[in-house]
Design a protein around this motif. Sequence first.
Motif, PDB file in Angstrom:
ATOM      1  N   GLY A  42     -14.037   4.537 -22.152  1.00  0.00           N
ATOM      2  CA  GLY A  42     -15.050   5.568 -22.320  1.00  0.00           C
ATOM      3  C   GLY A  42     -15.828   5.796 -21.035  1.00  0.00           C
ATOM      4  O   GLY A  42     -15.965   4.892 -20.209  1.00  0.00           O
ATOM      5  N   SER A  43     -16.350   7.017 -20.905  1.00  0.00           N
ATOM      6  CA  SER A  43     -17.266   7.306 -19.794  1.00  0.00           C
ATOM      7  C   SER A  43     -18.660   6.855 -20.200  1.00  0.00           C
ATOM      8  O   SER A  43     -19.094   7.118 -21.319  1.00  0.00           O
ATOM      9  N   GLU A  44     -19.337   6.178 -19.322  1.00  0.00           N
ATOM     10  CA  GLU A  44     -20.765   5.855 -19.549  1.00  0.00           C
ATOM     11  C   GLU A  44     -21.489   6.408 -18.338  1.00  0.00           C
ATOM     12  O   GLU A  44     -21.305   5.936 -17.212  1.00  0.00           O
TER      13      GLU A  44
ATOM     14  N   ALA B 186     -21.408   0.933 -16.939  1.00  0.00           N
ATOM     15  CA  ALA B 186     -20.388   0.354 -17.825  1.00  0.00           C
ATOM     16  C   ALA B 186     -19.232   1.337 -17.943  1.00  0.00           C
ATOM     17  O   ALA B 186     -19.208   2.378 -17.284  1.00  0.00           O
ATOM     18  N   GLY B 187     -18.263   0.987 -18.783  1.00  0.00           N
ATOM     19  CA  GLY B 187     -17.173   1.907 -19.090  1.00  0.00           C
ATOM     20  C   GLY B 187     -16.245   2.188 -17.912  1.00  0.00           C
ATOM     21  O   GLY B 187     -16.128   1.395 -16.973  1.00  0.00           O
TER      22      GLY B 187
ATOM     23  N   VAL C 199     -20.093   8.502 -23.492  1.00  0.00           N
ATOM     24  CA  VAL C 199     -21.323   7.848 -23.955  1.00  0.00           C
ATOM     25  C   VAL C 199     -22.466   8.244 -23.023  1.00  0.00           C
ATOM     26  O   VAL C 199     -22.332   8.172 -21.803  1.00  0.00           O
TER      27      VAL C 199
ATOM     28  N   PHE D 136     -26.517   7.280 -22.761  1.00  0.00           N
ATOM     29  CA  PHE D 136     -27.667   6.548 -23.302  1.00  0.00           C
ATOM     30  C   PHE D 136     -28.797   7.536 -23.536  1.00  0.00           C
ATOM     31  O   PHE D 136     -28.961   8.500 -22.774  1.00  0.00           O
TER      32      PHE D 136
ATOM     33  N   HIS E  81     -26.842   4.874 -27.977  1.00  0.00           N
ATOM     34  CA  HIS E  81     -25.689   5.472 -27.297  1.00  0.00           C
ATOM     35  C   HIS E  81     -25.285   6.753 -28.002  1.00  0.00           C
ATOM     36  O   HIS E  81     -24.821   6.712 -29.135  1.00  0.00           O
TER      37      HIS E  81
ATOM     38  N   MET F 199     -13.536   0.895 -24.354  1.00  0.00           N
ATOM     39  CA  MET F 199     -14.018   1.403 -25.636  1.00  0.00           C
ATOM     40  C   MET F 199     -13.095   2.482 -26.185  1.00  0.00           C
ATOM     41  O   MET F 199     -12.756   3.437 -25.490  1.00  0.00           O
TER      42      MET F 199
ATOM     43  N   VAL G   5     -13.923  -3.708 -27.493  1.00  0.00           N
ATOM     44  CA  VAL G   5     -15.292  -3.195 -27.692  1.00  0.00           C
ATOM     45  C   VAL G   5     -15.354  -2.627 -29.110  1.00  0.00           C
ATOM     46  O   VAL G   5     -14.709  -1.632 -29.409  1.00  0.00           O
TER      47      VAL G   5
ATOM     48  N   CYS H  13     -17.206  -5.223 -19.158  1.00  0.00           N
ATOM     49  CA  CYS H  13     -16.230  -4.245 -18.645  1.00  0.00           C
ATOM     50  C   CYS H  13     -15.689  -4.724 -17.296  1.00  0.00           C
ATOM     51  O   CYS H  13     -14.488  -4.635 -17.022  1.00  0.00           O
TER      52      CYS H  13
HETATM   53  O1  PXL Z   1     -20.090  -2.460 -22.256  1.00  0.00           O
HETATM   54  C1  PXL Z   1     -19.403  -1.901 -23.288  1.00  0.00           C
HETATM   55  C2  PXL Z   1     -19.173  -0.434 -23.075  1.00  0.00           C
HETATM   56  C3  PXL Z   1     -17.887   0.005 -22.848  1.00  0.00           C
HETATM   57  N1  PXL Z   1     -17.598   1.308 -22.670  1.00  0.00           N
HETATM   58  C4  PXL Z   1     -18.574   2.238 -22.708  1.00  0.00           C
HETATM   59  C5  PXL Z   1     -19.892   1.863 -22.924  1.00  0.00           C
HETATM   60  C6  PXL Z   1     -20.207   0.502 -23.116  1.00  0.00           C
HETATM   61  C7  PXL Z   1     -21.583   0.100 -23.318  1.00  0.00           C
HETATM   62  O2  PXL Z   1     -22.506   0.823 -23.164  1.00  0.00           O
HETATM   63  O3  PXL Z   1     -20.848   2.810 -22.959  1.00  0.00           O
HETATM   64  C8  PXL Z   1     -18.199   3.656 -22.507  1.00  0.00           C
END
Ligand code: PXL
Length: 267
Positions: A10-12, A17-18, A41, A43, A51, A82, A109, A216
């Motif tokens: 996933g993109s964070e 993260a991610g 994702v 925040f 999230h 994720m 995850v 991650c």
């Molecule tokens: O840390 C776990 C994680 C993995 N992947 C994404 C996340 C997070 C936690 O915030 O946002 C995309």
Amino acid sequence: MTHIALAIAGSEASGGAGAQTDIKTFHELGVFGCTALTCIVSFDPNNDWGHRFVPVDPQVIADQIEAAVAVHGKIDAVKIGMLGTPTTIDVVADALKRYNFPQVVVDPVLICKGQEPGAALDVDNALREKVLPLGTVATPNLFETQILAGVDEITSVDQLKDAAKKIHDQGVGVVVAKAGTLLNTGTALDVYYDGSTLEVLEVEAVGTERVSGAGCTLAAAITAGLAKGLRPLDATVQAKELVRHAIIGRMHGGAPFDCVYQGGFTV
Ligand code: PXL
């Protein structure tokens, strides 16, 4: 020869993260990184940093994996981060079977803050049934280890070892069950089990506060090590050292949590 790792993750948006973390970790270890994003994702600073989670269309996930494989011709190792929904898990499981990647690190995850708790069970079951058996390495944290091993509470290193064995028995070649500092050993402690070798891996703890992206980074660093041909145990030892540096070099800002930065590590 440059080795190539693909993060299916996933993109964070903050970059802590991610998939963003995965790419930086691959780069830090001299591995060419590519990604197939599974979800976005963001925040939420106005809602307790929950999230906001948006899954990527399943066909788009399949297309990204197809594109990365086609452009490079070969992928040396894959990291699964994720996934977030049972539908995404189905698409990724299909791709793992189709492309038969030589190394697959699964960071299981289970749920992200802000998702429905009910969704966790579906994701947990689908991940256990469909993705875990296709992985060569799994890197559950303490919570995920409890869920995947089906045990109530892990409060000792012996219980962590038993849980790692239970996950291995479900068809995962190598289990890196991560306790970090949570067993109060004064160290960052993980159990490594590959069916014959059982190792308790410890490094000096930097602190006890949770730092976003540490998990991650560990899984991504193991993936990069495997891509370069390291044995899983050596890749894990190197990954722990990189995570220690990434925590020391962490970023402080406007959130109540810090996030890792991999920039200061040298092999
Ligand atoms: O840390 C776990 C994680 C993995 N992947 C994404 C996340 C997070 C936690 O915030 O946002 C995309």
